[in-house]
Design a protein around this motif. Structure first.
Motif, short mmCIF file in Angstrom:
data_model
loop_
_atom_site.label_atom_id
_atom_site.label_comp_id
_atom_site.label_asym_id
_atom_site.label_seq_id
_atom_site.Cartn_x
_atom_site.Cartn_y
_atom_site.Cartn_z
N SER A 97 21.46 0.75 2.92
CA SER A 97 22.14 1.85 2.23
C SER A 97 21.11 2.62 1.43
CB SER A 97 23.23 1.32 1.30
OG SER A 97 23.74 2.36 0.49
N ALA A 98 21.18 3.95 1.51
CA ALA A 98 20.20 4.77 0.80
C ALA A 98 20.29 4.60 -0.70
CB ALA A 98 20.40 6.25 1.16
N TYR A 99 21.49 4.16 -1.22
CA TYR A 99 21.66 4.04 -2.65
C TYR A 99 21.80 2.59 -3.09
CZ TYR A 99 22.66 8.97 -2.04
OH TYR A 99 22.56 10.28 -1.70
N ALA A 100 21.52 1.67 -2.19
CA ALA A 100 21.68 0.25 -2.55
C ALA A 100 20.62 -0.15 -3.56
CB ALA A 100 21.56 -0.61 -1.30
N PRO A 101 20.99 -0.85 -4.62
CA PRO A 101 20.00 -1.30 -5.60
C PRO A 101 19.13 -2.39 -4.99
CG PRO A 101 22.15 -2.27 -6.07
CD PRO A 101 22.36 -1.29 -4.96
N ALA A 102 17.93 -2.54 -5.60
CA ALA A 102 17.01 -3.58 -5.12
C ALA A 102 17.63 -4.95 -5.32
CB ALA A 102 15.69 -3.48 -5.91
N GLU A 103 17.37 -5.83 -4.34
CA GLU A 103 17.95 -7.16 -4.41
C GLU A 103 17.32 -7.95 -5.54
OE1 GLU A 103 18.37 -9.31 -0.72
OE2 GLU A 103 17.97 -7.47 0.39
N LYS A 104 18.13 -8.67 -6.30
CA LYS A 104 17.63 -9.47 -7.40
C LYS A 104 16.96 -10.73 -6.84
CE LYS A 104 21.12 -7.96 -10.72
NZ LYS A 104 22.18 -8.37 -11.65
N GLY A 105 15.95 -11.15 -7.54
CA GLY A 105 15.26 -12.36 -7.12
C GLY A 105 14.17 -12.08 -6.10
N THR A 106 13.96 -10.82 -5.72
CA THR A 106 12.90 -10.48 -4.77
C THR A 106 11.54 -10.62 -5.44
OG1 THR A 106 14.34 -8.94 -3.62
CG2 THR A 106 11.98 -8.69 -3.28
N THR A 107 10.63 -11.36 -4.81
CA THR A 107 9.31 -11.62 -5.38
C THR A 107 8.23 -11.07 -4.45
OG1 THR A 107 10.11 -13.63 -6.43
CG2 THR A 107 7.72 -13.38 -6.20
N SER A 108 7.29 -10.32 -5.02
CA SER A 108 6.16 -9.82 -4.24
C SER A 108 5.03 -10.82 -4.31
CB SER A 108 5.69 -8.46 -4.80
OG SER A 108 6.68 -7.48 -4.61
N HIS A 109 4.44 -11.09 -3.16
CA HIS A 109 3.32 -12.02 -3.07
C HIS A 109 2.03 -11.25 -2.81
CE1 HIS A 109 6.23 -15.30 -3.00
NE2 HIS A 109 6.89 -14.64 -2.05
N LEU A 110 0.96 -11.64 -3.50
CA LEU A 110 -0.32 -10.94 -3.43
C LEU A 110 -1.19 -11.49 -2.31
CD1 LEU A 110 -2.35 -8.90 -4.67
CD2 LEU A 110 -3.13 -10.78 -6.16
N PHE A 111 -1.75 -10.57 -1.51
CA PHE A 111 -2.74 -10.90 -0.48
C PHE A 111 -3.99 -10.08 -0.81
CE2 PHE A 111 1.32 -11.80 1.30
CZ PHE A 111 1.15 -12.87 2.17
N GLN A 112 -5.06 -10.74 -1.20
CA GLN A 112 -6.24 -10.03 -1.68
C GLN A 112 -7.50 -10.78 -1.26
OE1 GLN A 112 -6.25 -7.75 -5.50
NE2 GLN A 112 -7.45 -9.51 -6.18
N GLY A 113 -8.48 -10.05 -0.75
CA GLY A 113 -9.70 -10.72 -0.32
C GLY A 113 -10.71 -9.77 0.25
N ILE A 114 -11.52 -10.26 1.20
CA ILE A 114 -12.63 -9.51 1.75
C ILE A 114 -12.77 -9.81 3.25
CG2 ILE A 114 -14.33 -11.30 1.19
CD1 ILE A 114 -16.33 -9.05 0.57
N VAL A 115 -13.23 -8.83 4.01
CA VAL A 115 -13.53 -9.00 5.43
C VAL A 115 -15.04 -8.95 5.59
CG1 VAL A 115 -13.20 -8.12 7.76
CG2 VAL A 115 -11.37 -7.88 6.06
N VAL A 116 -15.61 -9.97 6.23
CA VAL A 116 -17.06 -10.08 6.36
C VAL A 116 -17.44 -10.33 7.81
CG1 VAL A 116 -17.34 -10.96 4.01
CG2 VAL A 116 -17.09 -12.57 5.91
N GLU A 117 -18.71 -10.15 8.10
CA GLU A 117 -19.25 -10.42 9.43
C GLU A 117 -19.61 -11.90 9.55
OE1 GLU A 117 -22.42 -7.88 11.58
OE2 GLU A 117 -23.52 -9.54 10.68
N LYS A 118 -19.28 -12.48 10.68
CA LYS A 118 -19.59 -13.89 10.93
C LYS A 118 -21.11 -14.07 11.00
CE LYS A 118 -18.73 -17.74 14.08
NZ LYS A 118 -18.07 -18.19 15.34
N GLY A 119 -21.61 -15.09 10.34
CA GLY A 119 -23.04 -15.38 10.36
C GLY A 119 -23.76 -14.81 9.16
N SER A 120 -23.84 -13.48 9.06
CA SER A 120 -24.60 -12.87 7.96
C SER A 120 -23.80 -12.76 6.68
CB SER A 120 -25.08 -11.46 8.38
OG SER A 120 -23.98 -10.58 8.51
#
Length: 809
Positions: A87-110
């Motif tokens: 629904s375009a006007y539906a409120p956000a669901e209670k209890g919804t938790t955002s999980h963090l994904f954070q890091g780095i992409v590197v080259e294998k070896g070096s």
């Protein structure tokens, strides 16, 4: 309403492989295979068709992906998964938790960080920053990710949420029947057409092009449309018709003020230090550059923290060395590199023969590079780079046509720069970066004429001495916020100071001789918006506040990309661009020009402004690429200094228009590659000193046609590269003449290389033949007008043979 029930739901890997299948059929299949309990309206599930071929870490992630594709809300009540219409006007669901994904992409070896890697999630795309970092939030504790990056094998993986993640990409390997061909890092590759006006190079140091050991950057860029090869403007690139000083060349955050004394195909950046390059011809967004033309970003290698590496390159004109040393128990790396010419000892060039007068220059060059990289606690990163170079140029004319005419040009220049970058990842999400940099460039020239005449005694025109030091200091703080489903927001606040000075002696002074300085606050807001997997857009606004005027200069910009099909994409870009350090021509009474760096403060010198309009379409398949881009640029705020008949200096203002079309085709055939690039363009200018100010005339660098063809053959261990460039010619003059002389440009280059190994050493030995057929070409903006009215051109590169040997450990 349909309800699917089963006695048990268990956690395991879930494979979905469906093509244009209704959601209700997929849910029935999942119920049979995994015992899923589902409740959904039968009409909703029947009208949603899904195509998916992917493995998921759990049934929760799989069902959430199906719900997202059908624009439905998924809720789990006890053992039952319920799909409901949003629904375009539906409120956000209670209890919804955002999980963090954070890091780095590197080259294998070096362990090299990989910038601007594309990360595909189930519902969106993300890109890593220039340090390979990523940060996003999700309602799921696990996310299926697919990573692809130019020159590397794609990675399909499942991430568990965390703030110190590391993803490793492996260099792409090409297998033959009996051998495996693999470079020291990844396979050299180039990508064009991903964004409007953008060209991306990876592992460019291993890319075989003629003359590679001297000027790696220009020798690669000159093969692509929109970057002018004719006129050999290696001191200052001509990108989409740009003028001197309009392009921003950035090496590890350091602005490089290119020397027009550069000659014989030697660039300012040591090839051993280069990891990747990116070129933005126009229409780019606010995080890129600080000028009104194109941008060339050069990233230095981070260094190997595990083992010592060294490279030595020797040619008949130049020697180069590189050393990488791991320090501090493998947490850091120190890199050193340097080059030195010995041009006068072994110049294997053929001088032109003929009746016309030309200037044939000699040249000397040396440089040193340093970079320190360290990984600190919590994967925070510290990088320190430094670069210093010095060149000396001498051009002497001894006329064959007019008795006793001698003209001397002597140019010396010094370029120094340093940068510090500290990157921190926050446990709560987001990445902060502090950037400090300083750059200094000082050119110095002496210009003298000697004329002998039979009817009068020897005449010497008074020599002109000139120097124009320029420097820049920047301090910036950038905050990248965790990406959400639709947005990836970044904000920057900084301070930039520019200083210039003109010193003129031994002749008429026709520009002010006082030091100038301008400080300004700068900042931007940038948002990458991902509406769906087909359409993405970038919105940005940049603001500059100089302390001299207290006027706020706003630069809004927008970019977008629409994925028409799997192979076809459409791109666009629009933006307003300004610059506060500018390079303006000063023209003496003979019509000779000297380009002068000045502060653009909008008081004594106007602030140059340009509006870019870019539209492109591209096609990408496994073995074939096609890119077509059109651009239109309006430019204003140009300054020019002219010495009038009363020996007074007059500052005049002007504007310009640039319009053009670029086409690029690349075809791969087994291990071989063929490219064809075509540029159609026109640059027109008008200056208020001309008789008819309303009429535009062609700019000195305007060239209508340029065609470039290249072929690369890989018969490992032997490689061959062949390049041909044709240009239809350019006016090459800053003053109006009765007749424009458009001299066509033609040059064919050849490179041959042999690779072999001895124990732990790798060897590349080869031959580069530049201007194979010894075509007589002229350089852009390096002509000289002598007192009797003749125009004498500086020669481009003649036939030149370069023999080289590279040794790597």
């Amino acid at each position: 309403m349909i309800t699917l029930a089963s006695a048990e739901v268990f956690s395991q890997s879930v494979q979905l492989d469906y093509s244009e299948e209704p959601l209700n059929e997929i849910l029935l299949d999942l119920n049979d295979r995994y015992g899923v309990q589902v409740s959904i309206n039968s009409e909703l599930s029947a009208k949603c068709l899904i195509t998916v071929n992917q493995s998921f870490a759990s049934i929760d992630v799989a069902l959430q992906t199906l719900a997202d594709q059908c624009q439905l809300n998924l809720t789990q009540i006890s053992q039952v998964y319920t799909f409901r219409e949003k629904s375009a006007y539906a409120p956000a669901e209670k209890g919804t938790t955002s999980h963090l994904f954070q890091g780095i992409v590197v080259e294998k070896g070096s362990g090299e960080p990989l910038p601007f890697v594309t990360i595909q999630l189930s519902d969106r795309f993300l890109t890593t920053d220039e340090n390979g970092r990523f940060s996003f939030k999700s309602l799921n504790r696990q996310e299926k990710v697919f990573l692809h990056y130019l020159g590397y094998a794609a990675l399909d993986s499942t991430l568990v949420n965390g703030n110190n993640l590391t993803l490793t990409l492996e260099p792409q390997v090409t297998e033959l029947d009996e051998v495996v061909v693999q470079g020291d890092s990844e396979v050299p590759a180039t990508y064009a057409g991903e964004e409007a006006g953008r060209i991306k190079f990876t592992d460019v140091n291993n890319n075989l092009v003629p003359g590679i050991s001297h000027n790696l950057i220009f020798n690669n860029l000159r093969l692509y449309p929109g970057i002018m090869a004719a006129g050999e403007p290696i001191a200052d690139f001509v990108i989409w018709g740009s003028y001197a000083g309009q392009n921003h060349i950035i090496y590890d955050g350091i602005s490089l003020f290119n020397s027009w004394g550069i000659n014989h195909d030697i660039g300012r950046v040591n090839p051993h230090m280069i990891k990747n390059m990116e070129v933005y011809k126009g229409g780019y967004n606010v995080p890129i550059g600080d000028r009104i033309g194109g941008v060339v970003l050069v990233d230095a290698k981070a260094g190997d923290r595990e083992q010592i590496r060294s490279d030595v390159s020797i040619s008949n004109q130049l020697a180069s060395a590189y050393l990488n040393i791991p320090i501090f128990s493998g947490s850091s790396a120190l890199q050193l590199a340097g080059r030195k010419t010995y041009f006068s000892l072994s110049n294997w060039s053929i001088e032109y023969q003929g009746e016309r007068d030309f200037i044939v220059p000699t040249y000397d060059y040396s440089d040193i590079n340093l970079k320190f990289t360290s990984t600190l606690s919590n994967a925070n990163r510290l990088e320190i780079s430094a670069i210093a170079s010095e060149d000396s140029y001498n051009g002497q004319l001894r006329s064959r046509l007019r008795r006793g005419l001698i003209e001397d040009i002597n140019v010396n220049s010094v370029q120094r720069g340093a940068s510090l970058k500290y990157t921190k990842s926050w446990s709560s999400g987001g990445i902060s970066a502090l950037d400090l940099s300083h750059s200094y460039y000082r050119p110095e020239s002496t210009n003298s004429y000697f004329i002998e005449d039979l009817s009068m005694s020897d005449q010497r025109l008074q020599p002109r001495l000139w120097t124009n030091p320029v420097q820049e200091f920047t301090a910036k703080f950038t905050q990248t916020f965790p990406a959400t489903k639709y947005h990836q927001l970044q904000a920057t606040l900084g301070w930039i100071t520019n200083q210039t000075e003109q010193q003129v002696g031994g002749g008429r002074r026709f520009i002010r001789n006082t030091p100038e300085s301008l400080g300004r606050f700068t900042g931007y807001l940038h948002d990458q918006i991902q509406w769906n997997q087909r359409f993405s857009m970038q919105l940005g606004i940049k603001a500059d506040l100089p302390t001299t005027t207290n006027r706020l200069y706003l630069q809004p910009r927008i970019n977008g990309r629409y994925r028409i099909t799997e192979q076809w994409n459409a791109q666009f870009g629009w933006g307003i661009y300004k610059q506060f350090i500018t390079r303006n021509p000063a023209i003496d009474e003979l019509g000779n020009r000297a380009d002068v760096w000045e502060i653009a403060d909008d008081v004594r010198t106007p602030v140059p402004e340009s509006v870019h309009h870019v539209l492109g379409i591209s096609y990408h398949a496994d073995l074939f690429d096609f890119v077509l881009e059109g651009y239109y640029k309006n430019e204003s705020g140009f300054s020019r200094y002219v010495l009038n008949r009363n020996a007074d200096a007059i500052q005049i203002e002007g504007s310009a228009q640039a319009i053009g079309l670029d086409a690029f085709i690349r075809k791969k055939l087994y291990l071989h590659e063929f490219r064809l690039a075509y540029s159609l363009g026109r640059v027109r200018e008008q200056f208020e000193s001309e008789r008819n100010f309303s009429v535009y005339r062609l700019a000195p660098q305007s060239q209508q046609h340029e065609i470039k063809g290249s072929a690369k053959f890989n018969f490992y261990p032997i490689s061959l590269s062949l390049v041909h460039v044709y240009g239809s010619g350019f006016p090459n003059t800053t003053i109006r003449r009765n007749a424009e002389d458009f001299v066509t440009y033609a040059r064919t280059d050849l490179a041959l290389q042999y690779n072999f190994h001895l124990n732990r050493f790798s060897f590349d030995t080869g031959l580069s033949l530049l201007n194979l057929f010894n075509q007589r070409n002229i350089r852009l903006n390096q002509s000289v007008n002598v007192p009797d009215g003749e125009v004498i051109n500086t020669l481009g590169i003649p036939f030149t043979a370069l023999v080289y040997l590279n040794i790597r450990y």
